[in-house]
Design a protein around this motif. Structure first.
Motif, PDB file in Angstrom:
ATOM      1  N   LEU A  96     -23.945 114.919  16.656  1.00  0.00           N
ATOM      2  CA  LEU A  96     -23.081 114.231  17.803  1.00  0.00           C
ATOM      3  C   LEU A  96     -23.279 112.910  17.464  1.00  0.00           C
ATOM      4  CD1 LEU A  96     -21.315 115.061  20.043  1.00  0.00           C
ATOM      5  CD2 LEU A  96     -23.424 115.425  21.598  1.00  0.00           C
ATOM      6  N   VAL A  97     -22.062 112.327  17.495  1.00  0.00           N
ATOM      7  CA  VAL A  97     -22.171 110.804  17.271  1.00  0.00           C
ATOM      8  C   VAL A  97     -21.215 110.149  18.445  1.00  0.00           C
ATOM      9  CG1 VAL A  97     -21.577 108.625  15.485  1.00  0.00           C
ATOM     10  CG2 VAL A  97     -22.224 111.120  14.689  1.00  0.00           C
ATOM     11  N   TYR A  98     -21.864 108.995  18.958  1.00  0.00           N
ATOM     12  CA  TYR A  98     -21.075 108.290  19.888  1.00  0.00           C
ATOM     13  C   TYR A  98     -20.714 106.847  19.021  1.00  0.00           C
ATOM     14  CZ  TYR A  98     -19.566 105.048  23.663  1.00  0.00           C
ATOM     15  OH  TYR A  98     -18.753 104.532  24.239  1.00  0.00           O
ATOM     16  N   THR A  99     -19.383 106.801  19.347  1.00  0.00           N
ATOM     17  CA  THR A  99     -18.680 105.765  18.873  1.00  0.00           C
ATOM     18  C   THR A  99     -18.047 104.909  19.926  1.00  0.00           C
ATOM     19  OG1 THR A  99     -17.184 104.866  16.951  1.00  0.00           O
ATOM     20  CG2 THR A  99     -16.779 106.673  17.969  1.00  0.00           C
ATOM     21  N   GLY A 100     -18.172 103.733  19.786  1.00  0.00           N
ATOM     22  CA  GLY A 100     -17.477 102.718  20.837  1.00  0.00           C
ATOM     23  C   GLY A 100     -17.737 101.095  20.720  1.00  0.00           C
ATOM     24  N   PHE A 101     -17.011 100.495  21.699  1.00  0.00           N
ATOM     25  CA  PHE A 101     -17.066  99.070  21.549  1.00  0.00           C
ATOM     26  C   PHE A 101     -17.887  98.762  22.996  1.00  0.00           C
ATOM     27  CE2 PHE A 101     -12.625 100.275  20.551  1.00  0.00           C
ATOM     28  CZ  PHE A 101     -12.784  99.820  19.050  1.00  0.00           C
ATOM     29  N   PHE A 126     -17.582 113.453  17.046  1.00  0.00           N
ATOM     30  CA  PHE A 126     -17.486 112.158  17.336  1.00  0.00           C
ATOM     31  C   PHE A 126     -17.024 112.007  18.887  1.00  0.00           C
ATOM     32  CE2 PHE A 126     -18.214 111.206  12.873  1.00  0.00           C
ATOM     33  CZ  PHE A 126     -18.669 109.881  12.909  1.00  0.00           C
ATOM     34  N   ILE A 127     -17.818 111.345  19.587  1.00  0.00           N
ATOM     35  CA  ILE A 127     -17.487 110.927  20.962  1.00  0.00           C
ATOM     36  C   ILE A 127     -16.764 109.670  21.098  1.00  0.00           C
ATOM     37  CG2 ILE A 127     -18.254 110.866  23.297  1.00  0.00           C
ATOM     38  CD1 ILE A 127     -20.581 112.346  22.601  1.00  0.00           C
ATOM     39  N   HIS A 128     -15.634 109.666  21.702  1.00  0.00           N
ATOM     40  CA  HIS A 128     -14.738 107.962  22.016  1.00  0.00           C
ATOM     41  C   HIS A 128     -14.684 108.039  23.401  1.00  0.00           C
ATOM     42  CE1 HIS A 128     -13.276 107.588  17.561  1.00  0.00           C
ATOM     43  NE2 HIS A 128     -13.539 108.815  17.606  1.00  0.00           N
ATOM     44  N   GLY A 129     -15.157 106.808  23.706  1.00  0.00           N
ATOM     45  CA  GLY A 129     -15.185 106.499  25.156  1.00  0.00           C
ATOM     46  C   GLY A 129     -16.040 107.229  25.988  1.00  0.00           C
ATOM     47  N   SER A 130     -15.785 107.718  27.058  1.00  0.00           N
ATOM     48  CA  SER A 130     -16.637 108.773  27.730  1.00  0.00           C
ATOM     49  C   SER A 130     -18.190 108.310  27.915  1.00  0.00           C
ATOM     50  CB  SER A 130     -16.715 110.225  26.614  1.00  0.00           C
ATOM     51  OG  SER A 130     -15.443 110.381  26.448  1.00  0.00           O
ATOM     52  N   ALA A 131     -18.321 107.265  28.496  1.00  0.00           N
ATOM     53  CA  ALA A 131     -19.695 106.569  28.557  1.00  0.00           C
ATOM     54  C   ALA A 131     -20.440 107.467  29.678  1.00  0.00           C
ATOM     55  CB  ALA A 131     -19.358 105.085  29.111  1.00  0.00           C
ATOM     56  N   GLU A 132     -19.910 107.881  30.571  1.00  0.00           N
ATOM     57  CA  GLU A 132     -20.626 108.726  31.547  1.00  0.00           C
ATOM     58  C   GLU A 132     -21.245 109.858  30.722  1.00  0.00           C
ATOM     59  OE1 GLU A 132     -18.810 109.369  35.285  1.00  0.00           O
ATOM     60  OE2 GLU A 132     -18.095 107.206  35.261  1.00  0.00           O
ATOM     61  N   LEU A 133     -20.291 110.858  29.923  1.00  0.00           N
ATOM     62  CA  LEU A 133     -20.564 111.911  29.108  1.00  0.00           C
ATOM     63  C   LEU A 133     -21.960 111.527  28.212  1.00  0.00           C
ATOM     64  CD1 LEU A 133     -20.365 114.823  28.087  1.00  0.00           C
ATOM     65  CD2 LEU A 133     -18.586 113.904  26.791  1.00  0.00           C
ATOM     66  N   ALA A 134     -21.360 110.290  27.439  1.00  0.00           N
ATOM     67  CA  ALA A 134     -22.659 110.069  26.509  1.00  0.00           C
ATOM     68  C   ALA A 134     -23.742 109.851  27.184  1.00  0.00           C
ATOM     69  CB  ALA A 134     -22.019 108.877  25.751  1.00  0.00           C
ATOM     70  N   ARG A 135     -23.835 109.074  28.112  1.00  0.00           N
ATOM     71  CA  ARG A 135     -25.149 108.727  28.990  1.00  0.00           C
ATOM     72  C   ARG A 135     -25.847 110.018  29.438  1.00  0.00           C
ATOM     73  NH1 ARG A 135     -23.031 104.918  31.895  1.00  0.00           N
ATOM     74  NH2 ARG A 135     -22.344 106.047  33.526  1.00  0.00           N
ATOM     75  N   ARG A 136     -25.171 111.007  29.796  1.00  0.00           N
ATOM     76  CA  ARG A 136     -25.767 112.376  30.203  1.00  0.00           C
ATOM     77  C   ARG A 136     -26.210 112.948  28.946  1.00  0.00           C
ATOM     78  NH1 ARG A 136     -21.011 113.287  33.068  1.00  0.00           N
ATOM     79  NH2 ARG A 136     -20.548 115.094  31.829  1.00  0.00           N
ATOM     80  N   LEU A 137     -25.547 113.167  27.893  1.00  0.00           N
ATOM     81  CA  LEU A 137     -25.854 113.684  26.638  1.00  0.00           C
ATOM     82  C   LEU A 137     -27.227 113.017  25.902  1.00  0.00           C
ATOM     83  CD1 LEU A 137     -22.431 114.784  25.108  1.00  0.00           C
ATOM     84  CD2 LEU A 137     -24.132 116.168  26.822  1.00  0.00           C
ATOM     85  N   SER A 138     -27.135 111.933  26.112  1.00  0.00           N
ATOM     86  CA  SER A 138     -28.213 110.907  25.627  1.00  0.00           C
ATOM     87  C   SER A 138     -29.604 111.427  26.343  1.00  0.00           C
ATOM     88  CB  SER A 138     -27.857 109.380  25.569  1.00  0.00           C
ATOM     89  OG  SER A 138     -29.220 108.706  25.207  1.00  0.00           O
ATOM     90  N   ASP A 139     -29.387 111.358  27.703  1.00  0.00           N
ATOM     91  CA  ASP A 139     -30.554 111.677  28.516  1.00  0.00           C
ATOM     92  C   ASP A 139     -30.957 113.015  28.322  1.00  0.00           C
ATOM     93  OD1 ASP A 139     -30.338 109.148  29.828  1.00  0.00           O
ATOM     94  OD2 ASP A 139     -29.645 109.844  31.615  1.00  0.00           O
ATOM     95  N   ALA A 140     -30.265 113.900  27.655  1.00  0.00           N
ATOM     96  CA  ALA A 140     -30.696 115.519  27.383  1.00  0.00           C
ATOM     97  C   ALA A 140     -31.131 115.439  26.146  1.00  0.00           C
ATOM     98  CB  ALA A 140     -29.396 116.296  27.653  1.00  0.00           C
ATOM     99  N   GLY A 141     -31.046 114.426  25.073  1.00  0.00           N
ATOM    100  CA  GLY A 141     -31.462 114.375  23.883  1.00  0.00           C
ATOM    101  C   GLY A 141     -30.403 114.957  22.902  1.00  0.00           C
ATOM    102  N   LEU A 142     -29.238 114.922  23.136  1.00  0.00           N
ATOM    103  CA  LEU A 142     -28.215 115.471  22.378  1.00  0.00           C
ATOM    104  C   LEU A 142     -27.371 114.597  21.492  1.00  0.00           C
ATOM    105  CD1 LEU A 142     -26.698 118.065  24.831  1.00  0.00           C
ATOM    106  CD2 LEU A 142     -28.323 118.610  23.071  1.00  0.00           C
TER     107      LEU A 142
END
Length: 191
Positions: free
Chosen positions: A4-9, A124-140
């Protein structure tokens, strides 16, 4: 297991809010395209990602924003038929956009973990900062692809939360700086 990859600016001070300027409510909206010389090679990461992308994931708000623009965009034609996953507890099945590839609604981080445990390539996760933050906190989240812009915005959504949490170490996979001040940073999350 799928990555699971977060991509963003991101601005130098960690803001990911309103990079394109089409989002409402951010006083500096469009900061990715304003006041900065266009250097084509700084955007090469986006083309490189496409080769690795087997599916896209969005939070509800980002899905709604992208779904109104990307399906008809020639710039995003390669994403049209890819499977999409929307992580939302509120999005109704009837709200999904037709003609933009198969789309599945996931209702929880546990659903995301189950998807990652399956077979297939990178999501790949585009945008979706709140989702990425939750998934990061969950170790995903497994990897971050960031284009960091030489701008300080001071306010807006941040990719990373400020809550006290366990440390996540990152390993730099790739970096590049460009004449216009943009930095490409690709990090793997250490497990």
């Amino acid at each position: 297991m799928r990555d699971l990859v977060y991509t963003g600016f991101m601005s130098l001070d960690g803001v990911v809010d309103s990079p394109g300027g089409t989002e409402e409510g951010h006083r500096s909206g469009g900061w990715v395209f304003k006041d900065l010389e266009f250097v084509p090679e700084a955007w090469s990461l986006k083309g490189e990602e496409l080769a690795d992308t087997t599916a896209l994931m969005f939070g509800r708000r980002s899905y709604e924003a992208f779904a109104s623009a990307w399906p008809g965009s020639e710039d995003h034609a390669a994403y049209r038929d890819l499977p999409k996953y929307v992580v939302s507890s509120t999005l109704a099945d009837g709200a999904l956009v037709d003609g933009w590839g198969p789309t599945t609604i996931l209702r929880s981080a546990e659903d995301v973990a189950a998807l990652k445990a399956g077979e297939g390539g990178a999501i790949f996760i585009h945008g979706s900062a709140e989702l990425a933050r939750r998934l990061s906190d969950a170790g995903l989240i497994d990897r971050y692809h960031l284009l960091v812009f030489p701008v300080l915005l001071g306010a807006g959504k941040s990719l990373f939360g400020r809550a006290d949490r366990d440390k996540h170490m990152l390993t730099l996979r790739e970096s590049q700086s460009y004449p216009n001040g943009i930095l490409k940073l690709v990090y793997d999350v250490r497990r």
